[in-house]
Design an enzyme around this catalytic site. Structure first.
Site, mmCIF file in Angstrom:
data_model
loop_
_atom_site.group_PDB
_atom_site.id
_atom_site.type_symbol
_atom_site.label_atom_id
_atom_site.label_comp_id
_atom_site.label_asym_id
_atom_site.label_seq_id
_atom_site.Cartn_x
_atom_site.Cartn_y
_atom_site.Cartn_z
ATOM 1 N N TRP A 330 0.795 -0.898 0.099
ATOM 2 C CA TRP A 330 -0.200 -0.148 0.190
ATOM 3 C C TRP A 330 0.795 1.095 0.144
ATOM 4 O O TRP A 330 0.761 2.244 -0.847
ATOM 5 C CB TRP A 330 -0.560 -0.241 1.482
ATOM 6 N N HIS A 331 2.264 1.493 1.020
ATOM 7 C CA HIS A 331 2.865 2.716 0.830
ATOM 8 C C HIS A 331 3.497 2.256 -1.269
ATOM 9 O O HIS A 331 3.922 4.373 -1.150
ATOM 10 C CB HIS A 331 3.783 1.964 1.591
ATOM 11 N N GLY A 332 3.792 1.713 -1.693
ATOM 12 C CA GLY A 332 4.474 1.885 -2.344
ATOM 13 C C GLY A 332 4.811 0.851 -3.849
ATOM 14 O O GLY A 332 4.709 -0.447 -2.706
#
Length: 513
Positions: A330-332
């Site tokens: 989700w972060h990247g």
């Protein structure tokens, strides 16, 4: 638009709040909520007006799907089962997110794995897309579960687009926010909220522009040098890792404070998103303190639907690992984020398993193990590639050698026989150890020994799920904010220093997620 910019502080915010309080004086909720929606769209459009279309389409689409899910007779609506409608809604949200955030990453890996030459697209990542997408997926799931009441479309728009949280969170829950937007408390000039909101905002601004941005001057050169193939030795690797660990802390904590402060100016309380995570004595406790709304989201909408702890210990640990891997992605779009999530999944598995043995270690050891584990994982979070991260990790654990100052060669000659060299502490950058170390030590003292912003202002309940009960007694007497000349002077100095340091405006680290 950035909270830490002159145009925000001296143009956008005065105009937005000035007209808002004029409307409040008129006691017109029909104008107050639309005005906040309007300024939120202006805030978002300041970055790139084109993506207002995406944001508006996302809001309209999800409200429409949620509306049909909430209808009492939706079971028979054109013979469409509600689960199919939910799947359709979630699929469209994830499809948009996948295209903007992960498409080029997918193409890159396909080309690498199968020796293809598929061209990548020139895709600009819409700022805040992860946050407003996940917020609305949660809304759809809860609408399907029957946990949502019907609200006006304009209130739903404000729930999604409210400018204090739109770009980098916290991830809001409709149950906490919708009632506030519908409440008459929105239409009051509450001087306590204005004062406390300003205090919290100033403290957050100071964290960002004075501390976080200064620590970036020490973290960035080391990570950049490692990315270019330079080999960081023990001290350089630890300085880079610690500087980034603390930079991220003050950057994200500062943003969270500013978001809470700005919302409070509008008589709205956001949930606490950050509560001294580096004081945690276990990784379980760390995730109760770091990005708390994301932790709640992953628990409620990923971990529990996967089965949670309902089907035996093995499945529980598996669900923990899968949840953290998804949290990492989700972060990247990058393998470094995948490894970061996997590491935290592994940490949680070890933590839960260790608790079963009921072996109690001293708190200092528990804290030390937790902190080192978190710092190590942050290296993957920060590095552009796995190779860079591994190079720094090897340096942190001494595999790249240990370099000491030249003059120590004469004082401790025996060390040269144990793999030490004396070419200097910092060999891959021009950083000065005497400048770096004091900043890291001061930042650590603030992080580990001083109360956080929510503890300082807990008596006034600036955010949801925070009260005086959340703070330690010693903080109440010596640290809690209260109207006084000392606090006024201190905050005035902090505000002036922060504003004078805003000439080099830098985006918040979480804007990229």
């Amino acid at each position: 638009m950035l909270f830490n910019s002159y145009e925000f502080l001296f143009f956008f915010l005065p105009v937005a709040m000035g007209i808002f309080y004029f409307i409040v004086k008129l006691k017109s909720k029909r104008l107050a909520v639309p005005w906040l929606v309007f300024v939120s769209f202006i805030f978002y459009a300041w970055w790139n007006p084109v993506f207002l279309i995406l944001l508006g389409a996302s809001v309209c689409f999800n409200y429409g799907v949620g509306y049909f899910l909430l209808q009492k007779n939706y079971h028979s609506y054109k013979n469409i089962k509600p689960i199919y409608l939910l799947i359709f809604g979630v699929f469209i949200n994830l499809l948009a997110l996948a295209y903007y955030k992960y498409f080029n990453f997918f193409i890159l890996n396909m080309n690498t794995l199968f020796n293809l030459s598929i061209p990548s697209e020139n895709i600009i990542l819409p700022i805040g897309i992860s946050f407003f997408t996940f917020t609305q997926i949660a809304f759809l799931v809860d609408a399907y579960r029957g946990c949502v009441e019907e609200y006006r479309f304009i209130s739903y728009m404000l729930f999604v687009t409210f400018f204090p949280h739109l770009i980098a969170g916290p991830i809001l829950h409709h149950k906490e926010m919708m009632s506030q937007f519908e409440s008459d408390k929105l239409l009051k000039v509450n001087w306590e909220n204005i004062i406390i909101g300003t205090v919290v905002f100033i403290l957050g601004l100071f964290k960002k522009v004075i501390i976080a941005d200064h620590l970036a001057l020490y973290a960035t050169p080391i990570f950049d040098a490692a990315a270019q193939g330079n080999v960081p030795q023990l001290f350089e690797a630890w300085i880079g890792a610690l500087a980034y660990t603390l930079q991220l802390y003050f950057d994200f904590s500062g943003y969270s404070d500013m978001a809470i402060g700005l919302a409070l100016l509008c008589n709205v309380r956001l949930p606490v998103n950050f509560f001294s995570p580096y004081k945690a004595k276990s990784v379980i406790d760390f995730w109760r303190r770091w990005h708390m709304t994301l932790s709640r989201y992953l628990k409620d909408y990923v971990y529990i639907p996967l089965g949670g702890n309902r089907y035996g210990e093995f499945r529980r640990l598996r669900n923990l690992l899968v949840t953290m891997l998804l949290g990492g992605i989700w972060h990247g779009a990058g393998w470094t984020f995948f490894v970061w999530g996997g590491l935290h999944g592994f940490y949680l598995i070890v933590n839960h398993t260790w608790r079963k043995f009921e072996i109690c270690l001293p708190n200092i050891i528990n804290w030390g193990l937790t902190f080192v584990s978190v710092v190590t994982a942050w290296v993957f979070f920060r590095a552009d590639t796995l190779q860079t991260a591994i190079l720094i990790i090897k340096g942190m654990f001494g595999f790249n050698g240990i370099s000491l100052a030249e003059n120590l060669a004469y004082r401790i000659p025996l060390l040269s026989g144990f793999g030490f060299d004396f070419s200097g502490f910092m060999t891959i950058t021009n950083l000065s150890l005497t400048k770096v170390v004091p900043w890291i030590l001061i930042a650590l003292i603030i992080v580990l020994l001083l109360p956080n912003t929510m503890e300082l202002t807990a008596a006034y309940k600036p955010a949801l799920r925070i009260s005086a009960k959340n703070i330690e007694t010693k903080y109440v007497q010596y640290w809690q904010w209260k109207p006084s000349y000392v606090w006024s002077i201190a905050l005035g100095i902090i505000a002036v220093l922060s504003i004078l340091s805003m000439s080099n405006v830098s985006a918040f680290l979480y804007f990229q997620f």
